[in-house]
Motif scaffolding. Structure first.
Motif, PDB file in Angstrom:
ATOM      1  N   LEU A   8       0.661  -1.205  -0.152  1.00 31.43           N
ATOM      2  CA  LEU A   8      -0.074  -0.027  -0.077  1.00 31.43           C
ATOM      3  C   LEU A   8       0.857   1.107  -0.039  1.00 31.43           C
ATOM      4  N   GLY A   9       1.915   1.270   0.906  1.00 26.36           N
ATOM      5  CA  GLY A   9       2.897   2.289   0.721  1.00 26.36           C
ATOM      6  C   GLY A   9       3.422   2.521  -0.562  1.00 26.36           C
ATOM      7  N   LEU A  10       3.848   1.536  -1.184  1.00 24.81           N
ATOM      8  CA  LEU A  10       4.381   1.626  -2.597  1.00 24.81           C
ATOM      9  C   LEU A  10       3.527   2.224  -3.485  1.00 24.81           C
ATOM     10  N   ALA A  11       2.038   1.836  -3.678  1.00 27.65           N
ATOM     11  CA  ALA A  11       1.292   2.095  -4.390  1.00 27.65           C
ATOM     12  C   ALA A  11       0.792   3.675  -4.008  1.00 27.65           C
ATOM     13  N   PHE A  12       0.901   4.208  -3.047  1.00 28.28           N
ATOM     14  CA  PHE A  12       0.405   5.621  -2.583  1.00 28.28           C
ATOM     15  C   PHE A  12       1.636   6.371  -3.008  1.00 28.28           C
ATOM     16  N   GLY A  13       2.949   5.908  -2.827  1.00 27.96           N
ATOM     17  CA  GLY A  13       3.859   6.783  -3.042  1.00 27.96           C
ATOM     18  C   GLY A  13       4.299   6.712  -4.364  1.00 27.96           C
ATOM     19  N   LEU A  20       2.674  14.335  -9.062  1.00 23.21           N
ATOM     20  CA  LEU A  20       3.657  15.490  -8.969  1.00 23.21           C
ATOM     21  C   LEU A  20       4.606  15.666 -10.057  1.00 23.21           C
ATOM     22  N   ALA A  21       5.256  14.611 -10.755  1.00 21.73           N
ATOM     23  CA  ALA A  21       5.767  14.535 -12.030  1.00 21.73           C
ATOM     24  C   ALA A  21       5.118  15.203 -12.899  1.00 21.73           C
ATOM     25  N   LEU A  22       3.572  14.824 -13.227  1.00 18.21           N
ATOM     26  CA  LEU A  22       2.740  15.179 -14.165  1.00 18.21           C
ATOM     27  C   LEU A  22       2.494  16.818 -14.191  1.00 18.21           C
ATOM     28  N   LEU A  23       2.297  17.176 -12.772  1.00 15.87           N
ATOM     29  CA  LEU A  23       1.912  18.637 -12.347  1.00 15.87           C
ATOM     30  C   LEU A  23       3.409  19.329 -12.919  1.00 15.87           C
TER      31      LEU A  23
END
Length: 62
Positions: A8-13, A20-23
């Motif tokens: 879950l942490g990997l998925a959310f991260g 953020l990269a797209l923004l």
């Protein structure tokens, strides 16, 4: 349970990183707000002899 929390942490991260990269890549405002901060953290590396990151020192520069 631990493997599930790690996944879950990997998925959310990963989702947050992609967002953020797209923004940062698709808008000038995102680039101004996100890119400088990301580059700052990219320069901070932990040295093997210390737990604290060394930002701006000669050892942290590439």
């Amino acid at each position: 349970m631990s493997l599930q929390r790690a996944a879950l942490g990997l998925a959310f991260g990963g989702a947050a990183a992609v967002l953020l990269a797209l923004l940062a890549g698709l808008s000038r405002l995102g680039e101004a707000l996100i890119d400088g901060t990301a580059q700052l953290f990219g320069r901070c590396r932990s040295s093997p002899s210390s737990r604290w990151p060394s930002c701006g020192s000669a050892s942290a520069r590439r």
